[in-house]
Enzyme design. Structure first.
Site, mmCIF file in Angstrom:
data_model
loop_
_atom_site.group_PDB
_atom_site.id
_atom_site.type_symbol
_atom_site.label_atom_id
_atom_site.label_comp_id
_atom_site.label_asym_id
_atom_site.label_seq_id
_atom_site.Cartn_x
_atom_site.Cartn_y
_atom_site.Cartn_z
ATOM 1 N N ASP A 170 44.910 0.639 -33.983
ATOM 2 C CA ASP A 170 45.340 0.009 -32.737
ATOM 3 C C ASP A 170 45.247 -1.503 -32.823
ATOM 4 O O ASP A 170 45.568 -2.093 -33.840
ATOM 5 C CB ASP A 170 44.557 0.574 -31.556
ATOM 6 C CG ASP A 170 45.331 0.505 -30.238
ATOM 7 O OD1 ASP A 170 46.553 0.271 -30.276
ATOM 8 O OD2 ASP A 170 44.729 0.710 -29.175
ATOM 9 N N LYS A 186 50.637 -8.610 -31.601
ATOM 10 C CA LYS A 186 49.593 -9.153 -30.731
ATOM 11 C C LYS A 186 48.432 -9.770 -31.507
ATOM 12 O O LYS A 186 47.648 -10.543 -30.961
ATOM 13 C CB LYS A 186 49.014 -8.036 -29.845
ATOM 14 C CG LYS A 186 49.910 -7.498 -28.752
ATOM 15 C CD LYS A 186 49.173 -6.433 -27.958
ATOM 16 C CE LYS A 186 49.923 -5.996 -26.715
ATOM 17 N NZ LYS A 186 51.086 -5.170 -27.023
ATOM 18 N N GLU A 204 45.981 5.901 -20.619
ATOM 19 C CA GLU A 204 44.830 5.028 -20.896
ATOM 20 C C GLU A 204 44.148 4.681 -19.573
ATOM 21 O O GLU A 204 44.175 3.536 -19.119
ATOM 22 C CB GLU A 204 45.285 3.759 -21.606
ATOM 23 C CG GLU A 204 45.747 3.962 -23.024
ATOM 24 C CD GLU A 204 46.117 2.647 -23.682
ATOM 25 O OE1 GLU A 204 45.206 1.941 -24.161
ATOM 26 O OE2 GLU A 204 47.317 2.316 -23.710
ATOM 27 N N HIS A 211 49.449 3.558 -35.732
ATOM 28 C CA HIS A 211 49.467 2.974 -34.389
ATOM 29 C C HIS A 211 48.747 1.635 -34.449
ATOM 30 O O HIS A 211 47.510 1.572 -34.458
ATOM 31 C CB HIS A 211 48.799 3.904 -33.377
ATOM 32 C CG HIS A 211 48.894 3.441 -31.954
ATOM 33 N ND1 HIS A 211 49.437 4.206 -30.943
ATOM 34 C CD2 HIS A 211 48.508 2.290 -31.364
ATOM 35 C CE1 HIS A 211 49.376 3.546 -29.800
ATOM 36 N NE2 HIS A 211 48.808 2.369 -30.033
#
Length: 454
Positions: free
Chosen positions: A337, A85, A240, A80
């Site tokens: 992440d 980004k 989240e 993940h």
């Protein structure tokens, strides 16, 4: 202990290795027996022609490279991430560190700068970091709104080809789940199918408002219909938030069952599971176990974002119920992440560092047990990569050698002196210089392009 060296070529025994429970294949684990202290197997490893030719109990041989009890891992599997980004934190920082701030900043950065060249450069930088740290596979989520979908998925396909044989790459479509309501949902599913990707979404509506929770059910049905029709797996960003009413994990489980979905389903984050009452949480966990849903815990991101408010100390950890999930038989993976972007301004694509952080935050100790598998064998299984994520006879000698002899030593230092073997040979672990990315802050913006996602 002397500085560890491994021959650059030829066959070699690696003596007195400590291999974490959960990182061996079944045959080797049974051969070595019960792990020492409940979490370390002492072993001698024979490397021949780039393959682990034998896994034997420590003391089997008396020559070779003496690891002196240093922990040896299979190369890591990070299931993940957000490579599209990454590394924009200097160009577009999060103004206040909040989830809303991250959404706003990321949307602005994507709308202004995310050309194919921009994404390629930042993804390549991140992959070079991961390779040096010993990562063998990555699943990245890709923001896929509007015209950005074709751009980002095109970059991904090129990067997957470029990195083949070094890092196995998978990608997941990331949009808010309401994007599957209309024709675009079909268009996006077509792009994902063409790219051999995974279908995904954030289980909230556009923006940070979850809207009417009942709307999620129909949208999940649409997503699973597209996935089932195309035989795609599903990977979702889930809950989240500290909003107890915006609890979508049981709704996802119900949708899997209702749609008789046979593909693999992964749910990342699942933060507010930790805030539910025991009976509600238990029911959701049991449903995940029954349906074979994998949960990914991402403490580096959730500890940064959840329960943040200016001038106030956070009151909860923001991480999911890792222990309760595992005890119920749910597969639980740990992943990195975001990295140096508005959602998490820190990180270096180092899965081992994420494990060290998770071990402390989620109390994956007393006992350590087989939690080591959460960054290699568990995610490799979920990702359908049977050749990766485990140590065993006949497997490629893709290994990460550390000098730490126990998990307390592993956690106490960053293991920056690790040795990474690919097919039995040491690789250059020099990390790319951040200065390579200095130009990003001077990049010219492009035309506006759609909303933002997590």
């Amino acid at each position: 202990m002397a500085i560890l060296t491994v021959p650059a070529a030829g066959n070699v025994w690696l003596r007195r290795a400590a291999i974490p429970a959960g990182t061996l294949d079944d045959t080797s684990s049974a051969h070595l027996g019960v792990p020492r202290e409940g979490y370390l197997h002492d072993a001698d490893l024979l490397i021949e022609n780039g393959v682990v030719a034998a896994v034997e109990p420590a003391g089997t041989i008396s020559d070779g490279v003496d690891l002196a009890g240093g922990i040896v891992w299979p190369c890591f599997v990070d299931m993940h991430t957000h490579l599209d980004k990454g590394h924009v934190v200097r160009r577009t920082p999060n103004p206040d560190g909040t989830f809303f701030g991250a959404l706003t900043a990321t949307g602005a950065d994507r709308a202004s700068f995310w050309t194919a060249d921009d994404i390629t450069a930042r993804m390549d930088f991140g992959l070079r970091c991961a390779y040096a740290h010993g990562v063998s596979a990555i699943r990245t989520h890709l923001d896929s709104f509007g015209e950005q979908a074709e751009i980002s998925w095109g970059v991904f396909r090129a990067m997957r080809d470029c990195w083949e044989g070094r890092i196995a790459l998978q990608a997941v479509a990331l949009v808010t789940i309401d994007q599957y309501e209309g024709a675009f949902g079909i268009t996006l599913a077509d792009i994902v199918e063409r790219s051999s990707g995974i279908l995904g979404a954030v289980t909230r509506l556009s923006g940070v408002d979850h809207g009417s929770i009942e709307e999620i059910d129909g949208l999940l049905d649409r997503l699973f219909l597209q996935a089932r029709t195309r035989r795609l797996d599903v990977d979702l960003h889930v809950d989240e938030t500290d909003d107890l009413a915006a609890f979508t994990l049981p709704r996802i489980a119900a949708a899997v069952e209702r749609n008789d979905f046979q593909g693999r389903v992964t749910c990342g984050h699942c933060c507010n599971l930790a805030l539910q009452t025991d009976d509600v949480a238990t029911a959701a966990i049991e449903a995940c176990a029954r349906l074979g849903i994998t949960i990914v815990t991402l403490p580096s991101a959730n500890m940064y974002l959840q329960d943040r408010s200016g001038g106030r100390t956070p009151r909860w950890r923001g991480v999911t119920l890792a222990h309760e999930l595992r005890q119920a038989g749910v597969a639980v993976a740990v992943a990195t992440d975001n990295c140096r972007d508005p959602f998490v301004p820190y990180g270096d694509h180092d899965t081992l560092d994420s494990f060290r952080f998770a071990l402390r935050v989620s109390h994956l100790d007393h006992p350590y047990g087989d939690w080591g598998g959460s960054i290699c064998r568990v995610p490799a299984t979920t990702m359908g990569l049977p050749g990766l994520g485990a140590i065993g006879a006949g497997r490629s000698a893709d290994l990460v050698l550390t000098r730490a002899r126990s998990f307390d030593e592993l956690v106490s230092r960053p293991q920056s002196d690790r040795i990474v073997l690919r097919a039995g040979r040491p690789v250059d672990t020099t990390l790319p210089d951040y200065a390579e990315l200095d130009y990003l802050a001077k990049a010219a913006p492009r035309a506006t392009n759609g909303p933002s996602a997590a």
